[in-house]
Scaffold this motif. Structure first.
Motif, PDB file in Angstrom:
ATOM      1  N   THR B  74       0.811  -1.384  -0.024  1.00  0.00           N
ATOM      2  CA  THR B  74      -0.255   0.147   0.174  1.00  0.00           C
ATOM      3  C   THR B  74       0.439   1.613  -0.107  1.00  0.00           C
ATOM      4  O   THR B  74       0.569   2.144  -0.727  1.00  0.00           O
ATOM      5  CB  THR B  74      -1.045   0.056   1.472  1.00  0.00           C
ATOM      6  OG1 THR B  74      -1.310  -1.229   1.012  1.00  0.00           O
ATOM      7  CG2 THR B  74      -2.031   0.922   1.007  1.00  0.00           C
ATOM      8  N   THR B  78       0.941   3.831  -2.975  1.00  0.00           N
ATOM      9  CA  THR B  78       1.018   5.214  -2.763  1.00  0.00           C
ATOM     10  C   THR B  78       2.148   6.005  -2.547  1.00  0.00           C
ATOM     11  O   THR B  78       1.644   7.262  -3.897  1.00  0.00           O
ATOM     12  CB  THR B  78      -0.035   5.847  -1.047  1.00  0.00           C
ATOM     13  OG1 THR B  78      -0.044   4.654  -1.048  1.00  0.00           O
ATOM     14  CG2 THR B  78      -0.200   6.772  -0.748  1.00  0.00           C
ATOM     15  N   SER B  81       2.513   5.818  -7.615  1.00  0.00           N
ATOM     16  CA  SER B  81       1.594   6.567  -8.045  1.00  0.00           C
ATOM     17  C   SER B  81       1.265   7.987  -8.080  1.00  0.00           C
ATOM     18  O   SER B  81       1.309   8.770  -8.326  1.00  0.00           O
ATOM     19  CB  SER B  81       0.220   6.037  -7.863  1.00  0.00           C
ATOM     20  OG  SER B  81      -0.139   5.820  -6.370  1.00  0.00           O
ATOM     21  N   VAL B  82       1.613   8.585  -6.529  1.00  0.00           N
ATOM     22  CA  VAL B  82       1.041   9.474  -6.645  1.00  0.00           C
ATOM     23  C   VAL B  82       2.058  10.559  -7.068  1.00  0.00           C
ATOM     24  O   VAL B  82       1.657  11.518  -7.637  1.00  0.00           O
ATOM     25  CB  VAL B  82       0.634   9.988  -4.848  1.00  0.00           C
ATOM     26  CG1 VAL B  82       0.911  11.881  -4.307  1.00  0.00           C
ATOM     27  CG2 VAL B  82      -0.254   9.386  -3.939  1.00  0.00           C
ATOM     28  N   ASP B 162      -3.818   3.095 -12.416  1.00  0.00           N
ATOM     29  CA  ASP B 162      -3.785   4.145 -11.583  1.00  0.00           C
ATOM     30  C   ASP B 162      -3.607   5.941 -11.909  1.00  0.00           C
ATOM     31  O   ASP B 162      -3.994   6.711 -11.921  1.00  0.00           O
ATOM     32  CB  ASP B 162      -3.410   3.599  -9.830  1.00  0.00           C
ATOM     33  CG  ASP B 162      -4.237   5.348  -9.077  1.00  0.00           C
ATOM     34  OD1 ASP B 162      -5.160   4.381  -9.349  1.00  0.00           O
ATOM     35  OD2 ASP B 162      -3.527   6.162  -8.623  1.00  0.00           O
ATOM     36  N   ARG B 219      -5.023  13.175  -3.031  1.00  0.00           N
ATOM     37  CA  ARG B 219      -4.512  12.144  -3.936  1.00  0.00           C
ATOM     38  C   ARG B 219      -4.326  10.549  -3.095  1.00  0.00           C
ATOM     39  O   ARG B 219      -4.273   9.765  -3.133  1.00  0.00           O
ATOM     40  CB  ARG B 219      -3.754  12.040  -5.143  1.00  0.00           C
ATOM     41  CG  ARG B 219      -4.318  12.350  -6.411  1.00  0.00           C
ATOM     42  CD  ARG B 219      -4.862  11.917  -6.652  1.00  0.00           C
ATOM     43  NE  ARG B 219      -4.524  10.222  -6.843  1.00  0.00           N
ATOM     44  CZ  ARG B 219      -5.127   9.374  -6.729  1.00  0.00           C
ATOM     45  NH1 ARG B 219      -6.757  10.225  -6.153  1.00  0.00           N
ATOM     46  NH2 ARG B 219      -4.513   8.483  -7.119  1.00  0.00           N
ATOM     47  N   THR B 220      -3.531  11.046  -1.501  1.00  0.00           N
ATOM     48  CA  THR B 220      -2.607  10.887  -1.242  1.00  0.00           C
ATOM     49  C   THR B 220      -3.608   9.715  -0.020  1.00  0.00           C
ATOM     50  O   THR B 220      -3.551   8.217  -0.526  1.00  0.00           O
ATOM     51  CB  THR B 220      -1.536  11.195   0.318  1.00  0.00           C
ATOM     52  OG1 THR B 220      -0.702  12.228  -0.762  1.00  0.00           O
ATOM     53  CG2 THR B 220      -0.994  10.628   0.675  1.00  0.00           C
ATOM     54  N   ALA B 223      -5.278   7.256  -2.019  1.00  0.00           N
ATOM     55  CA  ALA B 223      -4.403   6.014  -3.240  1.00  0.00           C
ATOM     56  C   ALA B 223      -4.597   5.258  -1.757  1.00  0.00           C
ATOM     57  O   ALA B 223      -4.354   3.248  -1.964  1.00  0.00           O
ATOM     58  CB  ALA B 223      -3.162   6.553  -3.487  1.00  0.00           C
ATOM     59  N   LEU B 224      -4.147   5.584  -0.898  1.00  0.00           N
ATOM     60  CA  LEU B 224      -3.843   4.714   0.239  1.00  0.00           C
ATOM     61  C   LEU B 224      -5.508   3.686   0.678  1.00  0.00           C
ATOM     62  O   LEU B 224      -4.937   2.642   1.461  1.00  0.00           O
ATOM     63  CB  LEU B 224      -3.607   5.245   1.871  1.00  0.00           C
ATOM     64  CG  LEU B 224      -2.000   6.450   2.145  1.00  0.00           C
ATOM     65  CD1 LEU B 224      -2.532   7.207   2.956  1.00  0.00           C
ATOM     66  CD2 LEU B 224      -1.301   5.066   2.537  1.00  0.00           C
ATOM     67  N   SER B 242      -2.806  -5.225  -1.130  1.00  0.00           N
ATOM     68  CA  SER B 242      -3.038  -3.522  -0.535  1.00  0.00           C
ATOM     69  C   SER B 242      -3.782  -4.034   0.947  1.00  0.00           C
ATOM     70  O   SER B 242      -4.874  -5.350   1.453  1.00  0.00           O
ATOM     71  CB  SER B 242      -4.124  -2.599  -1.191  1.00  0.00           C
ATOM     72  OG  SER B 242      -5.592  -2.981  -1.254  1.00  0.00           O
ATOM     73  N   ILE B 271      -4.577   5.249   7.962  1.00  0.00           N
ATOM     74  CA  ILE B 271      -4.808   6.204   6.466  1.00  0.00           C
ATOM     75  C   ILE B 271      -5.455   7.903   7.868  1.00  0.00           C
ATOM     76  O   ILE B 271      -4.275   8.696   7.205  1.00  0.00           O
ATOM     77  CB  ILE B 271      -5.568   5.504   6.126  1.00  0.00           C
ATOM     78  CG1 ILE B 271      -5.348   4.229   5.366  1.00  0.00           C
ATOM     79  CG2 ILE B 271      -6.143   6.612   5.213  1.00  0.00           C
ATOM     80  CD1 ILE B 271      -5.948   3.903   4.180  1.00  0.00           C
TER      81      ILE B 271
END
Lengths: 276, 294
Positions: B74, B78, B81-82, B162, B219-220, B223-224, B242, B271
């Motif tokens: 995860t 994150t 991708s971010v 993503d 986004r973070t 994404a998490l 994940s 999160i």
């Protein structure tokens, strides 16, 4: 800026266009391939082509999935917009104690990971019989989309000149009348933007939908769950034709909506985040 | 005010207006999270409650390699991708901010990946990466390279899908931020002899800071939560499980409300914690700024 620079930039925009649109060319071409052609040939333009896959999609009751998703997303949107616009108006305009605390709370809920609700809500829904029900999905969706609705609408309400309500109050309207007769109609573009964004989010949701209503299109299985779960003739092999055809069926109306309401959506998305 | 006949006062109306939202969020979001803490303190066999277990579900989770590997995936997902979405999104936004021809069209197209369900994006990229029909392999002449069938590349494929779906969304948010920057500022930097990169680094990016931070926060946190892409593209195989996928396993496939709730509570704390750190960093730009918009 010279003419050549202008054209160079326009050409670079083509990169963005290709990024956004090319996968859909692949999707449409693949969905039109007949038989096992789609699985065997990566060549996009190699036929034979036909509409068999689309017939297959609706033989598997996809229209019922569409109905479920439409109903669930519509309920989510209606509740969010009604309940959220009241709260947003209070936060933007009315005298409210602990406004900052409330806003922080709403922000915190918007940070909740949906998966935190999955084990406990599953137990609760199981005991009160909300598994495989529309309500079992649109209630949590509403709770999750409310923070965003409130943020978007607070921004829009705050932008409406305060003098308008004051004039209404001077003319003898109650605070509630001032809200729903004067301010609410003026905020209609914002409400519409929030509605589209909430609808899209509810329509696309997968985690709760696949846990709380994993099967049975005739009851509550939604579109994303069906698209993830299509089965083919051969076990362990994903039916590429049926899946891509179902995707096209879903994508076309969504693209039309996105294009038709482009400005509204962008305004809503940025009101919910950038402007803060 | 002047009117004192029928109707609620503004103060009472405010309370009535806020109540339904608070009630809904408390009942369907806050209560389940607290209920999960309760569930996590019990031992279950299948769905039958056996005994009070104290914190043993938590110690079991923290001692489980599967939890740590899900956490690791995860976090890797994150961060990569971010970061990629930010760089590509910023590039798109800068391009769109400068171009005159074709801006409307691009702006419309950029909404399309955002609007379609993640499940559809996942299926699309699953088939494009998959060995059969092997579209990506045939474009790059890679033969039967198995993207989704080995650790590492499977993660790459998920991150790629993503980034494809969300970089345009980041571009949209950053473009809105760019358009609030007065062009006089970059122009005066140009007059002062600043080069292209200097203008970007010393003028545009600092002014874009609030928009960047908000985009990164959204986004973070999002994404998490990753679930859809993993569930459809690999089902969590090849080291791509994940946290959300792991928790979901203990609800339907191998039901264990106690252990599942312990995992979901850990995920929740993690999160929400990362989200709150972000909000803290944003502080003035976000929560307080909202309070002042009235």
């Amino acid at each position: 800026m010279t003419r050549r620079r202008t054209w160079l930039k326009a050409a670079l925009l083509l990169v963005i266009l290709a990024w956004c649109l090319f996968p859909f060319l692949w999707l449409v071409m693949t969905s039109l391939k007949l038989g096992d052609r789609a699985l065997n040939s990566p060549d996009l333009f190699q036929g034979p082509f036909g509409l068999d896959n689309y017939r297959n999609v609706f033989e598997q009751d996809f229209q019922l999935n569409l109905r479920n998703s439409l109903a669930i997303a519509a309920m989510t949107t209606i509740i969010c917009v009604v309940v959220g616009s009241l709260a947003a108006y209070a936060l933007a305009r009315l005298p409210l104690k602990r406004r900052l605390l409330l806003l922080t709370g709403v922000l915190a809920v918007s940070l909740f990971p949906p998966v935190a609700l999955v084990p406990p809500l599953y137990e609760v829904w199981r005991s009160i019989g909300l598994l495989n029900k529309w309500e079992g999905l649109y209630l949590p969706y509403t709770a999750f989309e409310l923070p965003l609705t409130i943020f978007i609408l607070t921004t829009f309400y705050a932008a409406i000149p305060k003098e308008l309500e004051e004039a209404a109050r001077v003319d003898g309207a109650t605070p509630f009348q001032a809200f729903y007769k004067v301010v609410f109609p003026l905020a209609a573009p914002g409400v519409f933007a929030a509605a589209i964004i909430v609808f899209v989010a509810a329509w696309n949701e997968f985690l709760l939908a696949s846990t709380f209503a994993p099967r049975n299109p005739e009851i509550a299985q939604t579109v994303p769950v069906a698209i993830a779960a299509f089965t083919g003739q051969v076990e362990f092999q994903r039916p590429i034709g049926t899946i891509t055809a179902a995707c096209v069926v879903v994508v076309i109306p969504m693209v039309v909506v996105a294009l038709a309401f482009q400005r509204r959506i962008v305004a809503g998305l940025t009101a919910g985040s950038v402007k803060g | 005010m002047t009117q004192r006949g029928s109707g609620l006062s503004e103060r009472a109306l405010a309370r009535v207006f806020v109540a339904p939202s608070l009630l809904l969020m408390a009942l369907v979001a806050l209560f389940p999270v607290l209920y999960a803490v309760g569930l996590s303190l019990f031992e279950y066999s299948r769905r039958r409650r056996e005994s009070f277990a104290g914190l043993s579900n938590y110690t079991e989770a923290l001692g489980d390699d599967r939890f740590w590997s899900a956490l690791w995936f995860t976090l890797v997902f994150t961060v990569t991708s971010v970061a990629a979405e930010f760089v590509i999104g910023l590039g798109f936004a800068l391009l769109m901010n400068q171009a005159f021809r074709g801006r409307g069209l691009t702006r419309a197209a950029i909404l399309i990946p955002w609007v379609i369900p993640t499940v559809i994006a996942a299926q699309m990229w699953f088939f494009m990466f998959n060995v059969t029909p092997g579209f990506i392999n045939s474009v790059f002449g890679l033969g039967d390279f198995s993207w989704l069938g080995q650790p590492g590349w499977a993660t790459f494929a998920i991150v790629f899908a993503d980034v494809w779906k969300t970089a345009p969304f980041v571009a949209l948010l950053l473009l809105a931020g760019l358009q609030t920057i007065p062009s006089e500022l970059t122009e005066s930097a140009l007059v002062d002899g600043a080069g292209r990169w200097q203008r970007l680094w010393y003028v545009t990016l600092p002014l874009l800071r609030p928009a960047i931070l908000v985009a990164l926060l959204f986004r973070t946190v999002d994404a998490l939560r990753v679930y859809d892409l993993v569930a459809v593209m690999t089902g969590g195989a090849f080291d791509t499980e994940s946290l959300s996928v792991l928790v979901q396993q203990y609800v339907v496939r191998t039901p264990d409300p106690g252990y599942g709730s312990a995992l979901s509570t850990l995920t929740f704390i993690l999160i929400l914690g990362i989200g709150l750190v972000f909000v803290r960093l944003l502080g003035r730009d976000l929560a307080i700024g909202r309070g002042e918009t009235r």
